[in-house]
Motif scaffolding. Structure first.
Motif, short mmCIF file in Angstrom:
data_model
loop_
_atom_site.label_atom_id
_atom_site.label_comp_id
_atom_site.label_asym_id
_atom_site.label_seq_id
_atom_site.Cartn_x
_atom_site.Cartn_y
_atom_site.Cartn_z
N LEU A 1 -5.18 -7.83 5.03
CA LEU A 1 -4.46 -8.30 6.05
C LEU A 1 -3.14 -7.69 6.27
N ALA A 2 -2.57 -7.44 7.31
CA ALA A 2 -1.17 -7.17 7.63
C ALA A 2 -0.49 -8.55 7.52
N LEU A 3 0.92 -8.51 7.38
CA LEU A 3 1.51 -9.74 7.24
C LEU A 3 1.45 -10.73 8.48
N ASP A 4 1.01 -10.10 9.58
CA ASP A 4 0.88 -10.66 10.93
C ASP A 4 -0.48 -11.27 11.16
N ASP B 1 1.51 3.30 2.17
CA ASP B 1 2.25 3.72 3.41
C ASP B 1 3.63 2.65 3.43
N ASP C 1 -3.38 -9.37 11.04
CA ASP C 1 -4.42 -8.48 11.49
C ASP C 1 -5.20 -7.84 10.41
N GLU C 2 -6.39 -7.71 10.50
CA GLU C 2 -7.18 -7.04 9.44
C GLU C 2 -6.92 -5.67 9.44
N ARG C 3 -6.84 -5.02 8.24
CA ARG C 3 -6.32 -3.49 8.15
C ARG C 3 -7.74 -2.95 7.68
N ASP D 1 3.59 -0.48 3.53
CA ASP D 1 3.40 -1.76 4.25
C ASP D 1 2.77 -2.98 3.34
N GLU D 2 3.03 -3.81 3.33
CA GLU D 2 2.55 -4.98 2.32
C GLU D 2 1.55 -5.59 3.03
N ARG D 3 0.35 -6.02 2.09
CA ARG D 3 -0.69 -6.56 2.60
C ARG D 3 -1.03 -7.85 1.85
N GLU E 1 1.10 -1.17 0.05
CA GLU E 1 0.16 0.16 0.09
C GLU E 1 0.88 1.19 0.00
#
Length: 434
Positions: free
Chosen positions: A347-350, A326, A352-354, A328-330, A324
């Motif tokens: 979702l973040a790579l961990d 910012d 968590d839903e963004r 950060d990969e999604r 994205e």
């Protein structure tokens, strides 16, 4: 990814199919049973601002290079061969090849020249060719092979192709001279007197051609065809991705192999469908219709995305990865569960839903039988947007799930993104402006 030809029928009865790698430039889409179907829902007289042009013969779209859109024409109403269209206007530049009976061409490989493989789809016939075409579609050279079912691979001045005579060949990309040929082992298909195996050149990386035949992965020196190593996966290989490590899936496990052929780890995971991405030390695979994130270093599960216990398990998901604005990969998931409205989630790579959003409505078609299905068929990311193909439309969302737009074209076979969004159906090829 399988080309839309009648050889899919032959594969279904036992031909060795391609493992398939994660797509970058384009996505091949299909109906729920894996085959194209039906009317695309757009009449020639329909007026949609988003449709920049329409080419009135169906086909697939593969890639755009130097203002030209390359793909294949449908074999029913078209030639079944390679198609080149002006990417801005849809005007045909040239076509190459015509299929007959059960013959077919592979998706083109586009570089300075255009390359395609040809086969007659008679398993074990040993009859086929690979072609190099100039930028005007004229034939530059031809190499004799067995039937070629899967796209050739090009790197370092060589075109490498596998064919159903059990051979892998390397051709000089400019002259077509055959530099080397190797035969691979493997079980044929059918019973009685089996045909030779049909090797697939999955990818080329760091001077190595990675070739699969059912359960076996080979690593051949790209320059001379010498075998560096082979690996028995113990079950049919279903997907392969190469970074600084070779990652693979079969129907019952995920694994990693060092580039020297040493097995690093394997993890049992029943009903694995496909390896979807390897991002920042995490391997993302789909099992059934659930997403699993696996540690790339040791194969342990980091997290999974599955329906809640007791929920409707009739779930369909499609996965893509992208970065994205910012930085950060999604991981993007387009999903439908039972009769609930379909959603797009980031979702973040961990895990968590963004963000998430419902797959939006489209303009009503003038056709009274217009579909309203939202089951996702494919997903891709490009130029700060997520593109989702459903049964009845192609949708575009800006990162963040905002600024939704859609065009109600049904039964899209393939799409790729350039200056326009390009989609192929059985009825037509379109250039779309979102």
């Amino acid at each position: 990814m399988d080309e839309f030809t009648r050889r899919g029928v032959l594969r279904a009865v036992g031909a060795a199919g391609a493992v398939g790698t994660v797509a970058v430039a384009g996505c091949l889409d299909a109906s729920a049973d894996g085959s194209p179907n039906g009317d695309d829902g757009i009449d020639k007289d329909d007026d949609y601002d988003e449709i920049a042009w329409r080419y009135d013969t169906g086909g697939s779209v593969e890639t755009v290079r130097d203002g030209i859109l390359y793909g294949q024409e449908d074999f029913v109403d078209g030639t079944g061969g390679v198609l080149a269209l002006d990417a801005a206007t849809g005007k045909p530049e040239w076509r190459f090849g015509r299929t007959g009976g059960y013959s077919s061409y592979t998706a083109p490989v586009v570089d300075e020249f255009v390359y395609t493989g040809y086969g007659d789809d008679a398993i074990g016939s040993g009859s086929g060719s690979v072609y190099a075409l100039d930028d005007d579609g004229t034939e530059r050279w031809t190499g004799e092979t067995g039937s070629v079912y899967h796209r050739p691979r090009l790197a370092d001045g060589l075109l490498v192709v596998g064919s159903d005579d059990g051979a892998v060949r390397g051709f000089d990309r400019d002259s077509g001279d055959e530099r080397w040929t190797v035969s691979v082992e493997g079980e044929g298909v059918g019973v009685g007197d089996p045909a030779p195996t049909s090797p697939t050149v999955e990818t080329v990386a760091d001077g190595v051609a990675y070739v699969t035949t059912d359960e076996t992965l080979y690593a051949f020196d790209f320059a001379n065809g010498d075998e560096r190593w082979r690996y028995d996966a113990g079950n049919r290989l279903s997907s392969l991705t190469v970074t600084d490590t070779v990652y693979f899936t079969t129907r019952d496990r995920v694994g990693a192999i060092s580039v020297d052929g040493t097995e690093r780890w394997t993890t049992e995971l029943d009903s694995v469908k496909r390896l979807r991405a390897v991002v920042r030390g995490t391997v993302f695979v789909v099992r059934g219709d659930d997403l699993f994130a696996i540690d790339a270093a040791d194969g342990t599960e980091r997290w999974s995305d599955e329906p809640d216990a007791g929920a409707d398990t009739d779930r369909t998901i499609r996965i893509a990865a992208g970065a994205e604005t910012d930085g950060d990969e999604r991981i993007y998931i387009a999903e439908s569960v039972g009769s609930d409205p379909a959603t797009l989630r980031a979702l973040a790579l961990d895990g968590d839903e963004r963000w998430s959003t419902a797959l939006g409505d489209v303009k009503e078609s003038t056709k009274p039988e217009a579909k309203t299905e939202t089951e996702p068929r494919s997903i891709s990311t490009a130029d700060g947007s997520v593109y989702v193909v459903t049964a009845d439309a192609i949708h575009r969302y800006a990162f963040g799930g905002e600024n939704h737009s859609a065009v109600p074209i049904a039964d899209i076979w393939s799409h790729t993104i350039g200056e326009l969004a390009y989609v192929g159906t059985r009825d037509a090829v379109y250039g779309l402006r979102f």
